[in-house]
Design an enzyme around this catalytic site. Sequence first.
Site, mmCIF file in Angstrom:
data_model
loop_
_atom_site.group_PDB
_atom_site.id
_atom_site.type_symbol
_atom_site.label_atom_id
_atom_site.label_comp_id
_atom_site.label_asym_id
_atom_site.label_seq_id
_atom_site.Cartn_x
_atom_site.Cartn_y
_atom_site.Cartn_z
ATOM 1 N N GLU A 1 -6.608 4.803 7.992
ATOM 2 C CA GLU A 1 -6.378 6.219 7.658
ATOM 3 C C GLU A 1 -7.613 6.826 6.991
ATOM 4 O O GLU A 1 -7.906 8.005 7.185
ATOM 5 C CB GLU A 1 -5.121 6.336 6.778
ATOM 6 N N ASN B 1 0.869 -1.184 0.000
ATOM 7 C CA ASN B 1 0.000 0.000 0.000
ATOM 8 C C ASN B 1 0.904 1.232 0.000
ATOM 9 O O ASN B 1 1.515 1.560 1.006
ATOM 10 C CB ASN B 1 -0.881 -0.040 1.260
ATOM 11 N N TRP B 2 0.969 1.881 -1.152
ATOM 12 C CA TRP B 2 1.893 3.026 -1.273
ATOM 13 C C TRP B 2 1.341 4.300 -0.631
ATOM 14 O O TRP B 2 2.030 5.292 -0.531
ATOM 15 C CB TRP B 2 2.208 3.274 -2.742
ATOM 16 N N LYS B 3 0.063 4.281 -0.264
ATOM 17 C CA LYS B 3 -0.569 5.469 0.328
ATOM 18 C C LYS B 3 -0.349 6.679 -0.590
ATOM 19 O O LYS B 3 -0.348 6.508 -1.807
ATOM 20 C CB LYS B 3 -0.031 5.692 1.744
ATOM 21 N N GLY C 1 2.827 2.319 10.664
ATOM 22 C CA GLY C 1 3.813 3.389 10.475
ATOM 23 C C GLY C 1 4.556 3.785 11.740
ATOM 24 O O GLY C 1 5.206 4.825 11.771
ATOM 25 N N SER D 1 3.700 -2.092 10.270
ATOM 26 C CA SER D 1 5.151 -2.146 10.512
ATOM 27 C C SER D 1 5.780 -3.489 10.156
ATOM 28 O O SER D 1 6.724 -3.935 10.815
ATOM 29 C CB SER D 1 5.479 -1.764 11.966
ATOM 30 N N GLY E 1 5.010 1.358 4.431
ATOM 31 C CA GLY E 1 6.331 1.957 4.200
ATOM 32 C C GLY E 1 7.323 1.035 3.505
ATOM 33 O O GLY E 1 8.040 1.460 2.584
ATOM 34 N N GLU F 1 -5.096 -4.836 10.848
ATOM 35 C CA GLU F 1 -4.065 -3.816 11.023
ATOM 36 C C GLU F 1 -4.316 -3.043 12.322
ATOM 37 O O GLU F 1 -5.154 -2.125 12.343
ATOM 38 C CB GLU F 1 -4.096 -2.834 9.855
ATOM 39 N N HIS G 1 -9.384 1.231 5.163
ATOM 40 C CA HIS G 1 -8.085 1.428 5.827
ATOM 41 C C HIS G 1 -8.271 2.407 6.989
ATOM 42 O O HIS G 1 -9.067 3.352 6.885
ATOM 43 C CB HIS G 1 -7.068 1.970 4.821
HETATM 44 P P1 PGA Z 1 3.073 0.329 7.504
HETATM 45 O O1 PGA Z 1 1.580 0.544 6.969
HETATM 46 O O2 PGA Z 1 3.566 -0.980 6.926
HETATM 47 O O3 PGA Z 1 3.830 1.520 7.014
HETATM 48 O O4 PGA Z 1 2.987 0.258 9.001
HETATM 49 C C1 PGA Z 1 0.698 -0.539 6.816
HETATM 50 C C2 PGA Z 1 -0.615 -0.058 6.268
HETATM 51 O O5 PGA Z 1 -1.093 1.008 6.680
HETATM 52 O O6 PGA Z 1 -1.237 -0.731 5.410
#
Ligand code: PGA
Length: 243
Positions: free
Chosen positions: A91, A9-11, A165, A203, A225, A159, A89
């Site tokens: 976010e 997931n590149w966000k 993150g 993470s 990330g 998650e 997600h």
């Molecule tokens: P992260 O994000 O690997 O940077 O912790 C995971 C995600 O939000 O899908």
Amino acid sequence: MPRKLAAGNWKMNGLRASLSELETLAARHSDASVDILICPPATLIGACQNTLFDVGGQDCHTAESGAHTGDISAQMLADAGATYVITGHSERRADHGETDEIVAAKSDAAYKAGLIAVICVGETLDEREAGTTLDIIDGQLAGSIPEGATADNTVIAYEPVWAIGTGKVPTLEQIAEVHAHIRAKLQARFSDGADMRILYGGSVKGSNAADIFGVPHVDGALVGGASLKADDFSPIISALEAS
Ligand code: PGA
């Protein structure tokens, strides 16, 4: 047994120059024994087509089309070459106030467009510390997964919000508890719930991937990330292949 899935997931990261990372990845994993999914920003979906990996959106609207400035429909994602879309997600839930009901409607829109929905659930740190993790997960699973879900059109991503993150990762026991719980819930509700893939996200790195993939009912990872650079994502893919 469904194929395991390494999803990136590149966000809101990635410009056309970033596509070279995918070329590197493709060269290293041309004979991958697991599914590989890249969810770039929508601007790169069209340019991301590659025979090695699937491409997905990071969100979609609940409607097929209409007066929704700035939004993207599941049908548009499919038209651009996507076969998956992430829904719910944390976010999006936090930044855009997405409720379970909205997430279910988005996942349903994904099915109608022929996309596989990667439906995300996870507790906050406050919820974990209050001992309500499994209740929160139950509510999200019940509210966010539409009736039409099957092992073919749905992937669940667990998650923990506090692990995204942050570099903080739950213990393997904590991951095992939640994944076994999710599996039981999926099996109770869906006839093919045993085959629905459950990803862990938060993470994930090359250094912890093998341990996480050794946990029962972990069928892959949703990686933020560490999916941006081939050098970081590649060891995670290799760890999943070896698991
Ligand atoms: P992260 O994000 O690997 O940077 O912790 C995971 C995600 O939000 O899908």
